[in-house]
Motif scaffolding. Structure first.
Motif, PDB file in Angstrom:
ATOM      1  N   ILE A  60      53.465  34.910  -1.299  1.00 32.88           N
ATOM      2  CA  ILE A  60      54.605  35.618  -0.690  1.00 32.88           C
ATOM      3  C   ILE A  60      55.667  35.936  -1.746  1.00 32.88           C
ATOM      4  N   ASP A  61      56.037  34.940  -2.546  1.00 29.06           N
ATOM      5  CA  ASP A  61      57.124  35.122  -3.512  1.00 29.06           C
ATOM      6  C   ASP A  61      56.743  36.037  -4.671  1.00 29.06           C
ATOM      7  N   ASN A  62      55.447  36.221  -4.902  1.00 27.67           N
ATOM      8  CA  ASN A  62      54.987  37.130  -5.953  1.00 27.67           C
ATOM      9  C   ASN A  62      54.568  38.489  -5.409  1.00 27.67           C
ATOM     10  N   THR A 116      51.874  38.829   2.667  1.00 28.33           N
ATOM     11  CA  THR A 116      52.857  38.179   3.539  1.00 28.33           C
ATOM     12  C   THR A 116      52.133  37.482   4.677  1.00 28.33           C
ATOM     13  N   ALA A 117      52.878  36.774   5.496  1.00 24.31           N
ATOM     14  CA  ALA A 117      52.268  36.071   6.625  1.00 24.31           C
ATOM     15  C   ALA A 117      51.511  37.029   7.530  1.00 24.31           C
ATOM     16  N   THR A 118      52.050  38.233   7.706  1.00 21.39           N
ATOM     17  CA  THR A 118      51.387  39.227   8.559  1.00 21.39           C
ATOM     18  C   THR A 118      50.546  40.202   7.746  1.00 21.39           C
ATOM     19  N   GLY A 119      50.509  39.996   6.433  1.00 22.60           N
ATOM     20  CA  GLY A 119      49.726  40.858   5.560  1.00 22.60           C
ATOM     21  C   GLY A 119      48.289  40.393   5.456  1.00 22.60           C
ATOM     22  N   PRO A 120      47.471  41.132   4.715  1.00 24.22           N
ATOM     23  CA  PRO A 120      46.036  40.834   4.646  1.00 24.22           C
ATOM     24  C   PRO A 120      45.719  39.573   3.855  1.00 24.22           C
ATOM     25  N   ALA A 179      41.443  39.293   8.662  1.00 21.08           N
ATOM     26  CA  ALA A 179      42.414  38.215   8.892  1.00 21.08           C
ATOM     27  C   ALA A 179      43.714  38.444   8.125  1.00 21.08           C
ATOM     28  N   THR A 180      44.815  37.984   8.726  1.00 28.96           N
ATOM     29  CA  THR A 180      46.107  37.962   8.047  1.00 28.96           C
ATOM     30  C   THR A 180      46.263  36.631   7.321  1.00 28.96           C
ATOM     31  N   LEU A 181      47.282  36.524   6.488  1.00 25.67           N
ATOM     32  CA  LEU A 181      47.530  35.268   5.794  1.00 25.67           C
ATOM     33  C   LEU A 181      47.815  34.158   6.800  1.00 25.67           C
ATOM     34  N   ALA A 182      48.579  34.450   7.842  1.00 25.75           N
ATOM     35  CA  ALA A 182      48.898  33.439   8.852  1.00 25.75           C
ATOM     36  C   ALA A 182      47.631  32.930   9.533  1.00 25.75           C
ATOM     37  N   GLU A 183      46.705  33.821   9.817  1.00 25.34           N
ATOM     38  CA  GLU A 183      45.463  33.410  10.476  1.00 25.34           C
ATOM     39  C   GLU A 183      44.592  32.593   9.543  1.00 25.34           C
ATOM     40  N   ARG A 215      57.227  28.569   8.129  1.00 24.77           N
ATOM     41  CA  ARG A 215      57.404  27.912   9.431  1.00 24.77           C
ATOM     42  C   ARG A 215      56.481  28.517  10.479  1.00 24.77           C
ATOM     43  N   VAL A 216      56.396  29.844  10.478  1.00 26.07           N
ATOM     44  CA  VAL A 216      55.523  30.524  11.442  1.00 26.07           C
ATOM     45  C   VAL A 216      54.071  30.094  11.242  1.00 26.07           C
ATOM     46  N   MET A 217      53.633  30.050   9.994  1.00 26.65           N
ATOM     47  CA  MET A 217      52.242  29.700   9.703  1.00 26.65           C
ATOM     48  C   MET A 217      51.954  28.232  10.029  1.00 26.65           C
ATOM     49  N   MET A 218      52.884  27.350   9.697  1.00 22.83           N
ATOM     50  CA  MET A 218      52.661  25.934   9.988  1.00 22.83           C
ATOM     51  C   MET A 218      52.745  25.652  11.483  1.00 22.83           C
ATOM     52  N   ASN A 219      53.608  26.360  12.170  1.00 18.71           N
ATOM     53  CA  ASN A 219      53.675  26.199  13.623  1.00 18.71           C
ATOM     54  C   ASN A 219      52.391  26.690  14.280  1.00 18.71           C
ATOM     55  N   ARG A 220      51.858  27.789  13.771  1.00 17.14           N
ATOM     56  CA  ARG A 220      50.605  28.313  14.319  1.00 17.14           C
ATOM     57  C   ARG A 220      49.472  27.323  14.085  1.00 17.14           C
ATOM     58  N   THR A 221      49.464  26.699  12.906  1.00 19.97           N
ATOM     59  CA  THR A 221      48.439  25.698  12.606  1.00 19.97           C
ATOM     60  C   THR A 221      48.530  24.519  13.571  1.00 19.97           C
ATOM     61  N   ALA A 222      49.761  24.136  13.903  1.00 20.83           N
ATOM     62  CA  ALA A 222      49.984  22.974  14.771  1.00 20.83           C
ATOM     63  C   ALA A 222      49.718  23.266  16.235  1.00 20.83           C
ATOM     64  N   THR A 223      49.846  24.517  16.636  1.00 21.87           N
ATOM     65  CA  THR A 223      49.719  24.842  18.061  1.00 21.87           C
ATOM     66  C   THR A 223      48.401  25.503  18.432  1.00 21.87           C
ATOM     67  N   SER A 224      47.792  26.223  17.501  1.00 23.09           N
ATOM     68  CA  SER A 224      46.521  26.888  17.835  1.00 23.09           C
ATOM     69  C   SER A 224      45.516  26.873  16.693  1.00 23.09           C
ATOM     70  N   GLY A 225      45.873  26.260  15.561  1.00 20.06           N
ATOM     71  CA  GLY A 225      44.976  26.207  14.416  1.00 20.06           C
ATOM     72  C   GLY A 225      44.275  24.873  14.284  1.00 20.06           C
ATOM     73  N   THR A 226      43.930  24.518  13.046  1.00 19.87           N
ATOM     74  CA  THR A 226      43.119  23.316  12.806  1.00 19.87           C
ATOM     75  C   THR A 226      43.820  22.016  13.188  1.00 19.87           C
ATOM     76  N   ALA A 227      45.158  22.035  13.283  1.00 13.30           N
ATOM     77  CA  ALA A 227      45.902  20.805  13.596  1.00 13.30           C
ATOM     78  C   ALA A 227      46.271  20.690  15.065  1.00 13.30           C
ATOM     79  N   ALA A 228      45.871  21.664  15.881  1.00 16.17           N
ATOM     80  CA  ALA A 228      46.330  21.724  17.274  1.00 16.17           C
ATOM     81  C   ALA A 228      45.955  20.469  18.068  1.00 16.17           C
ATOM     82  N   GLY A 229      44.731  19.988  17.898  1.00 17.28           N
ATOM     83  CA  GLY A 229      44.310  18.816  18.661  1.00 17.28           C
ATOM     84  C   GLY A 229      45.131  17.584  18.333  1.00 17.28           C
ATOM     85  N   VAL A 230      45.401  17.363  17.053  1.00 15.92           N
ATOM     86  CA  VAL A 230      46.154  16.191  16.622  1.00 15.92           C
ATOM     87  C   VAL A 230      47.620  16.284  17.051  1.00 15.92           C
ATOM     88  N   MET A 231      48.195  17.489  16.972  1.00 16.36           N
ATOM     89  CA  MET A 231      49.619  17.668  17.262  1.00 16.36           C
ATOM     90  C   MET A 231      49.896  17.889  18.746  1.00 16.36           C
TER      91      MET A 231
END
Length: 543
Positions: free
Chosen positions: A312-314, A318-322, A348-352, A466-482
């Protein structure tokens, strides 16, 4: 003990494995002295094979115990498979350590292993205290002689003796005792919080003289590792304890202690993102090492927090980019793949790709990052690789600017990248707030030490992380644990493959409200298998 005290030499080897090889401790047998120090007549006996018989186990252990009780160090050492290492410790046991009147009572053998208890007396300059403890030994067959011998480990002499060149010392304590308290003034003891033992020893070593206490007299282990403080075993004369404040929170520490007990070789750290203060630190390791602060291993996909920030910084995406997620990706002749059963997604986007923890999506961008891009982001944005002054010894992470295949490997937390739970909890805290606040376990106000500083992250980068980590926690690989954790949450899973090991190291980092935590479990498998439940338990406690 203070300068001039004598020490008992301990014969094991402690090795800190770094990088992708993991970390831990193991014992080796001196190949040049592998069959003990027996006489020529003993070596001329017919060579026996197979496991030692019950009679041999009893005879060999009884002979060893008798020689030890009588202070016959050379004879006892000759009954081990490593006389060269055994004799100095057995000699010093009664001299430098001032342990006398040794009485050993063996228990019922379990196969070739014999448990036993030791009762003795420690005497020093007119002060004496009884010493009692339990240990065990194992009888093995000598490689070349076939003799039944004690398999030499320093833990035979005392269960707390584990590492090479650790020493037993009796005398004036190296530092006055302390009474460590949490942020609310609650007293923190090893009895109530067992894994705090090494941390309390470090606090004592550094702040004991500054806290107003006075030294006592004790039997202690002096560890060879320079980052390890003495481990007291027995107090002969109490000194005056000085009060040392910490940033820990007793409730969070209790939750962390309970969580790591579920998984062997595990470590966890929780920090407060708004201040950088460490709320909890716990380890459940056979070697008693503070891996949570001192570990140096590959963090696996939890590193993708830093990697995503780098992209992102380079201005790479972006999160919504490819961030296409193919089945495999090749970088300089090295092929990288995703976890089993992950379906490719070229759109897929970066967030996905972040939420699914797609390795190939990050590897595909190795062409577009410079050799030092990840290094610079880790240092300037997240404070990794700086000289952290936490209040006790710590390793502040390493992301070297390495080229070749390691450029791609580093983007997914492999290669030469080295981290520990403290580092990754701090990374998560920085991703939450955008500001790097160097972690501390002792308030800076106590000694005025200089803390590390870093630039931090742009607001837009923080928002995307934050958006990407929240997505991971709610619907991604960490959803079951969180699942079940409410409020502002986010997470990242990880597993780090270690050369030559069947199972990967389990990694997980996450946040909830003003608490960020990270855990690592050696050989724990995927992030959600072991490290995830530890972090979730700490976050669920409210820390």
């Amino acid at each position: 003990m203070r300068k001039g005290a004598k020490a008992a030499i301990v014969g094991t080897v402690f090795t800190v494995m770094v990088g992708g090889a993991g970390y831990g401790a193991f014992n080796v047998v001196n190949a040049l002295n592998g069959d003990g120090g027996g006489t020529p007549e003993a070596k001329a006996e017919p060579v026996r094979t197979g496991p030692p018989s019950g009679g041999e186990v009893k005879e060999a252990s009884s002979a060893f115990f008798a020689a030890w009780e009588q202070g016959q160090a050379a004879n006892a050492a000759a009954l081990t498979n490593n006389a060269g290492k055994a004799e100095p410790l057995l000699t010093s046991y009664g001299q430098a350590a001032h342990i006398t009147g040794v009485k050993i009572t063996p228990g019922a053998p379990t196969g070739a292993t014999v448990p036993f208890t030791v009762k003795a007396t420690v005497s020093y300059e007119g002060k004496s205290e009884p010493l009692a403890y339990s240990s065990k030994l194992t009888i093995v067959r000598g490689v070349t002689t076939g003799r039944a011998l004690v398999d030499w480990q320093p833990s035979v002499v005392h269960p707390e003796l584990k590492n090479m060149d650790d020493t037993l010392v009796t005398g004036e304590s190296a530092a006055p005792e302390i009474e460590a308290v949490d942020r609310d003034g609650k007293v923190l003891t090893q009895k109530k919080y067992p894994s705090l033992g090494p941390i309390l020893n470090e606090l004592r070593a550094k702040y004991g003289d500054k806290a107003g206490g006075t030294a006592g007299v004790e039997l202690a282990i002096r560890h060879a590792a320079p980052e390890s403080a003495d481990t007291p075993l027995l107090t002969l004369a109490k000194g005056k304890a000085g009060r040392v404040p910490t940033t820990l929170r007793a409730s969070a520490q209790a939750a962390a202690e309970k969580a790591v007990l579920r998984y062997a070789e595990s470590s966890v750290v929780a920090v407060q993102p708004s201040s950088g203060e460490v709320l909890a630190i716990a380890n459940n390791r056979n070697d008693g090492w503070n891996a949570a602060f001192l570990g140096r291993v590959a963090p696996g996909s939890t590193m993708k927090i830093v990697s995503a920030a780098t992209l992102i910084d380079n201005d790479i995406t972006t999160a919504t980019g490819p961030a296409p997620c193919p089945a495999d990706a090749t970088w300089q002749s090295q092929t990288f793949r995703n976890i089993k059963n992950m379906k490719p997604n070229e759109d897929a986007t970066l967030a996905e790709s972040f939420a699914r923890s797609c390795n190939t999506a990050f590897v595909k961008y190795a062409d577009e990052v410079k050799v030092d891009s990840l290094t610079n982001e880790a240092r300037d944005g997240f404070g990794i690789g700086l000289d952290w002054q936490t209040g006790i010894p710590s390793f502040d992470g390493s992301v070297p600017a390495s080229g070749g295949p390691d450029t791609a490997a580093a983007l997914i937390g492999q290669g030469q990248v080295q981290m520990n739970p403290l580092n990754m909890a701090s990374v998560t805290a920085t991703a939450m707030t955008g500001a790097f606040r160097q972690p501390v376990i002792v308030p800076r106000s106590l000694d005025g030490r200089e803390l590390a500083h870093a630039r931090g992250l742009p607001a837009s980068t923080v928002e995307q992380l934050r958006v990407m980590m929240n997505r991971t926690a709610t619907s991604g690989t960490a959803a079951g644990v969180m699942s079940g954790l409410n409020g502002r949450i986010g997470a990242k899973t990880g597993s780090a493959e270690v050369d030559g090991k069947a199972s990967s190291d389990s990694w997980f980092t996450g946040y909830r409200g003003d608490v960020a935590a990270a855990a690592m479990v050696q050989d724990g498998g995927h992030g959600v298998d072991a490290a995830g439940p530890i972090v979730a338990a700490v976050l669920r406690s409210g820390a």
